[in-house]
Design a protein around this motif. Structure first.
Motif, PDB file in Angstrom:
ATOM      1  N   UNK A  23       0.834  -1.207   0.000  1.00 10.98           N
ATOM      2  CA  UNK A  23       0.000   0.000   0.000  1.00 10.98           C
ATOM      3  C   UNK A  23       0.863   1.250   0.000  1.00 10.98           C
ATOM      4  N   UNK A  24       1.903   1.274   0.796  1.00 12.88           N
ATOM      5  CA  UNK A  24       2.815   2.426   0.803  1.00 12.88           C
ATOM      6  C   UNK A  24       3.584   2.521  -0.509  1.00 12.88           C
ATOM      7  N   UNK A  25       3.870   1.382  -1.122  1.00 12.81           N
ATOM      8  CA  UNK A  25       4.635   1.375  -2.371  1.00 12.81           C
ATOM      9  C   UNK A  25       3.912   2.120  -3.488  1.00 12.81           C
ATOM     10  N   UNK A  26       2.575   2.033  -3.520  1.00 10.65           N
ATOM     11  CA  UNK A  26       1.844   2.800  -4.534  1.00 10.65           C
ATOM     12  C   UNK A  26       1.193   4.046  -3.947  1.00 10.65           C
ATOM     13  N   UNK A  27       0.862   4.011  -2.660  1.00  9.77           N
ATOM     14  CA  UNK A  27       0.147   5.117  -2.040  1.00  9.77           C
ATOM     15  C   UNK A  27       0.994   6.348  -1.802  1.00  9.77           C
ATOM     16  N   UNK A  28       2.235   6.154  -1.385  1.00 11.18           N
ATOM     17  CA  UNK A  28       3.100   7.316  -1.132  1.00 11.18           C
ATOM     18  C   UNK A  28       3.416   8.087  -2.409  1.00 11.18           C
ATOM     19  N   UNK A  29       3.731   7.421  -3.536  1.00  9.20           N
ATOM     20  CA  UNK A  29       3.909   8.202  -4.768  1.00  9.20           C
ATOM     21  C   UNK A  29       2.628   8.906  -5.218  1.00  9.20           C
TER      22      UNK A  29
END
Length: 105
Positions: free
Chosen positions: A53-59
């Protein structure tokens, strides 16, 4: 310097992630975040609990922070599809935690 910051994420997001106790990126995050920030399409596969989730959510949040203003009424700036209601709720909870203190809803 924080490893998330070295990837090109803004200080506001880096500080929020650190406040949540996430200090080092996972392998999926290390590979996906810089590529997404460079505008590349990414397809990743990783075990449950590895930080997808952070891998796509942060960008995605990085992009929304750069826009810097509210969207026009009845418009969409990002769309995340999830196969189950439970997973959609988990993604929402994570992204809400990452976006705390920003204009992102």
């Amino acid at each position: 310097m924080n490893l998330f910051q070295e990837m090109g994420l803004p200080e506001k997001l880096v500080a929020r992630v650190a406040a949540l106790g996430i200090t080092e990126p996972t392998p999926i995050q290390t590979h996906a975040i810089p590529a997404v920030l460079d505008g590349k399409d990414v397809m990743g596969l990783a075990q449950t609990g590895t930080g997808k989730t952070a891998a796509f959510g942060l960008p995605l949040m990085n992009h929304l922070l750069k826009v810097g203003k509210k969207p026009a009424p009845k418009t969409v700036r990002g769309l995340i599809l999830a196969p189950t209601r439970e997973l959609a709720g988990q993604i929402k909870d994570n992204l809400t935690a990452y976006s705390q203190g920003t204009h992102i809803k």
